[in-house]
Design an enzyme around this catalytic site. Structure first.
Site, PDB file in Angstrom:
ATOM      1  N   LYS A 295       0.853  -1.193   0.000  1.00 32.89           N
ATOM      2  CA  LYS A 295       0.000   0.000   0.000  1.00 32.89           C
ATOM      3  C   LYS A 295       0.889   1.244   0.000  1.00 32.89           C
ATOM      4  CE  LYS A 295      -3.948   1.884   2.633  1.00 32.89           C
ATOM      5  NZ  LYS A 295      -4.813   1.644   3.822  1.00 32.89           N
TER       6      LYS A 295
ATOM      7  N   SER B 154      -9.603   1.348   2.886  1.00 26.89           N
ATOM      8  CA  SER B 154      -8.805   2.127   1.964  1.00 26.89           C
ATOM      9  C   SER B 154      -7.701   1.329   1.257  1.00 26.89           C
ATOM     10  CB  SER B 154      -8.155   3.292   2.721  1.00 26.89           C
ATOM     11  OG  SER B 154      -7.280   2.810   3.748  1.00 26.89           O
TER      12      SER B 154
ATOM     13  N   SER C  71      -9.954  -0.713   7.027  1.00 29.63           N
ATOM     14  CA  SER C  71      -9.270  -0.659   5.747  1.00 29.63           C
ATOM     15  C   SER C  71      -8.517  -1.900   5.295  1.00 29.63           C
ATOM     16  CB  SER C  71      -8.315   0.529   5.733  1.00 29.63           C
ATOM     17  OG  SER C  71      -9.027   1.732   5.866  1.00 29.63           O
TER      18      SER C  71
END
Length: 535
Positions: free
Chosen positions: A96, A171, A195
């Protein structure tokens, strides 16, 4: 090992299978990395799961292949199946893009930070590399990791590979969509409210939120000191366990449960199955109005989840010879109610307990001003002034501290009130676990399907309970909705398990057992020209 060793199919490739193939000379790391890069080139222009690809990935793979030869020669006395390789040797990781890396920029998804660099890797990335991992790519995320549709000014809108009219959750949705589509072997995400588990639910993969403190978050673009965690993602619990073993920092954590268990009691948290009545005051994660479509989706989520629980129960039947009866699971209903005068409803906890807006500005500014970071901006105010961010995606966590930095700070009385609520919630959850003698609570992660592309707020998720209590939680595939023209395999639905304080390893052991019972993951049918179905 021959440099001409053939590759193996990387589709659904696991770490143990990959390492076995390396030991037996059936593939090379270079071939596997090349296969993933080919899949990225083929599919990612449509799915938009990645922000940056490591330009040195193949060079690093070749170096790892030479290391493989040295390791196997050193272990020549061992059989090919027992020669030891580092835990993540040659494993291509999707990271990420809020984890700092010394060799790639770290953006948090924002155009304003597209050129942010770090002098060194974040502590987790350092551990990954020390264990042999290759950072294959930096994955898209929701702008600053502030919500759940994976919409960012730098990476655009990531699509769900099972239904490209829908979001992949977030996310950490870039990591989730990329893993679902087999663009990398495993991945790392972060979780402030939902997330890691939201993309797992939406993309038929596994996302694990560790207990607060089990994984060092140093060097990761922060949102909330109270709620942030970093954690592993994968297509199966076994790979997630391997990755977690590398990521975790036990020297930073409280004492954890590491003993193996054979008898489990799981509480069914009934109130997290149903849609909530829309709250009277708005919230950044408030449920949508109870439209007929959402009611119908909730009915499907409940049906799929309850069928999964039924499978778990039926697996305890001694006549079922396909299940390991060395492990026993009892399901215990937990009635919907206010628990010891603490309201567990997700909307209440988000409105009254979530600390993000009170911590984000101060922690982000500290990160940007670190001597390890070279950034075009050193404050939230500077980023806001630049206009180089997605104003629809950032949520009030971004805007409220700019409008009133004294109220939305760690010094405010409202912040202290939220911390008090969190402590009451922790006590309430602890009492429910004790009263019902359960090892985990179970519920669907999302109460209706991930939303269609367009809005940037993903409602009706249940992740806030683990986020505020700091307990470990894992989401695994539970099944799929019925097929539709937009979702020819159906929409993925995830089952979340929240465990005991510090019981990360035990929870993962339980999740892996349940995963074996359900066997619910499906590979997305994504065509070679980039998209299924076509829009």
């Amino acid at each position: 090992m021959s440099s001409h060793a053939s590759t193996i199919d990387v589709t659904e490739l696991t770490i143990p299978t990959f390492h076995a193939a390396l030991r037996e000379g059936r593939t090379t790391i270079t071939a596997v990395v090349g296969a993933y890069l080919s899949r990225i080139a083929q599919h990612d222009p449509t799915i938009k799961s990645l922000i940056a690809i490591n330009p040195n990935a193949l060079t690093e793979a070749a170096e790892k292949d030479a290391e493989t030869d040295r390791l196997l020669q050193r272990n020549a006395g061992s059989t090919s199946t027992t020669a030891r390789l580092p835990a993540l040797h040659g494993v291509p990781v999707l990271l990420k893009d809020n984890y700092t890396t010394h060799d790639l920029p770290t953006s948090g998804g924002a155009k304003a930070l597209a050129t942010l660099t770090s002098k060194r890797d974040s502590n987790v990335v350092r551990k990954l590399r020390q264990s042999g991992a290759i950072i294959l790519a930096k994955a898209n995320l929701h702008e600053f990791a502030l919500h759940g549709t994976t919409t960012s000014s730098l990476g655009g809108q990531t699509l769900n590979p099972y239904d490209i009219t829908r979001t992949p959750g977030g996310s950490s949705g870039g990591t989730g969509a990329g893993l679902a589509l087999n663009l990398g072997m495993v991945g790392c995400g972060t979780d402030t409210v939902n997330s890691l588990r939201s993309p797992a639910s939406a993309c038929s993969i596994v996302g694990f939120r560790p207990s607060v403190g089990r994984v060092d978050a140093e060097g990761i673009v922060p949102v909330s000191e109270t709620q942030d965690v970093a954690g592993p993602m994968g297509r199966c619990v076994g790979d997630v366990r391997v990755l977690f073993d590398v990521m975790k920092g036990d020297s930073l954590s409280q004492a954890s449960e590491t003993e193996s268990k054979s008898v489990f009691r799981i509480g069914i948290l009934e109130e997290y199955f149903h849609l909530e009545t829309p709250p009277s005051s708005s919230s950044s994660d408030a449920n949508l109005e109870l439209e007929p479509e959402l009611v119908a989706e909730n009915a499907i989520v409940q049906d799929v989840t309850r069928k999964a629980l039924s499978l778990i129960s039926s697996a305890q039947d001694p006549s079922n010879t396909n299940v390991n009866l060395d492990i026993s699971i009892t399901l215990v209903p937990i009635p919907a109610s206010n628990h010891n005068d603490v309201d567990w409803s997700a909307s209440h906890l988000l409105s009254n307990g979530d600390t993000q807006a009170f911590e984000f500005r101060e922690y982000l500014n500290e990160f940007l001003q670190s001597d390890q970071i070279s950034s075009p901006h050193t404050s939230l105010e500077s980023i806001a002034s630049s206009g180089e961010y997605d104003q629809k995606a950032v949520t009030d966590v971004f805007t409220l501290p700019l409008s009133d930095k004294h109220r939305y700070s760690r010094q405010s009385s409202e912040y202290q009130t939220r911390l008090t609520l969190i402590e009451s919630l922790k006590n309430s959850v602890r009492e429910i676990f004790t009263k019902h003698d359960v090892d985990a609570l179970v519920y669907p992660h999302q109460r209706h399907f991930p939303i269609k592309i367009g809005p940037t707020i993903q409602p009706a998720r249940n992740g806030i309970l683990a986020a505020l209590t700091g307990r470990p939680a894992v989401c695994i595939p539970a099944g799929f909705s019925p097929a539709t023209p937009d979702a020819p395999q159906g929409v993925p639905i995830g089952l979340e398990l929240m465990g005991r304080d510090g019981g990360d390893e035990v929870l993962l052991e339980l999740a892996e057992f349940i995963e074996g019972i359900l066997s619910a993951r499906k590979i997305p049918h994504f065509n070679n020209t980039g998209g299924s179905p076509s829009r």
